[in-house]
Design a protein around this motif. Structure first.
Motif: not given
Length: 268
Positions: A83, A63, A67
């Protein structure tokens, strides 16, 4: 009295985070430490350290800080799952690209290792299978290169490896040349198409070209003199075709050297 704040140097010792990383996280809004009003030193609290641990947790799962910041602002479980799925797919694609690049790197390293064994020497080898997907007029016809890009994966492919030059010749010398745009075929499907290049027996050699690929004088000399003499001595009859591809470019004492693989199909 229980201590509730820590200095920057102490965070480095406790959890291994660098001073530069702390400043970067702060600039990105991930971390918001207090400052001592007397000396302006940053003071990190327990919750700041926990934020760093969470940041490290998600960084190790691919990430971005953007994020992670969004997660901090509030994310439903379904959003997080979505995600993570996106990051998984991105990572799978990256691994695939890296494996492809690793294979190309190993092939080039192997070529470097064996170059002296084949430079200006001859042997019999099968021509790798290629599918011809396009053509253009000349190596230096750069305005035609968009045709190559149509068949190029810009992340994995390089232009030089997509190009094969074909010479046609007879006993008197060079007749013609063509530039092919090719895809390397991994396996023989048994369904040879009209534009596939697939020759079981070829004279194989490596030659050093002049400064620019396509230096026809050097190639012509290699193809139509010593190569044909070797073929006659060893009882092989060339089909009148030669395929040339750039395999290595290097620089020795500021002098560029281009090494080309040459395949000349012969009759069985």
């Amino acid at each position: 009295m229980q201590r509730i704040t820590y200095k920057t140097s102490e965070l480095l010792e406790m959890i291994g985070v660098s001073r530069d990383a702390l400043r970067y996280y702060e600039n990105q809004g991930i971390l918001k430490p207090k400052q001592d009003e007397r000396n302006h030193y940053r003071q990190y609290r327990d919750k700041d350290i926990y934020t760093l641990l969470v940041t490290d947790f998600y960084k190790k799962r691919s990430l971005s800080l953007k994020d992670i910041k969004k997660l901090q602002e509030g994310t439903e479980m379904e959003e997080l799952e979505s995600l993570l799925q996106i990051k998984e797919e991105e990572l799978v694609r990256k691994i695939s690209r890296d494996r492809f690049m690793l294979q190309k790197l190993r092939e080039t390293k192997s070529f470097c290792k064996d170059i002296e064994k084949h430079l200006n020497k001859y042997s019999i080898r099968e021509f790798p299978m290629y599918q011809v997907v396009g053509n253009f007029s000349n190596f230096y016809s750069f305005p035609e290169y968009p045709t190559i890009l149509e068949h190029l994966d810009m992340i994995k492919d390089d232009i030089l490896s997509k190009i094969i030059r074909q010479f046609t010749f007879d006993k008197d010398g060079l007749l013609d040349s063509k530039m092919y745009i090719v895809n390397r075929q991994k396996h023989d499907t048994g369904n040879k198409a009209e534009h596939d290049l697939n020759y079981k027996k070829c004279i194989y050699t490596v030659v050093e070209d002049s400064r620019f690929q396509g230096g026809t004088n050097d190639i012509k000399q290699k193809l139509f003199k010593s190569t044909l003499e070797w073929a006659e001595i060893n009882g092989f009859k060339p089909k009148g075709l030669a395929f040339v591809q750039t395999r290595l470019i290097t620089y020795i004492e500021n002098d560029e050297k281009v090494f080309l693989e040459v395949y000349i199909p012969v009759d069985n």
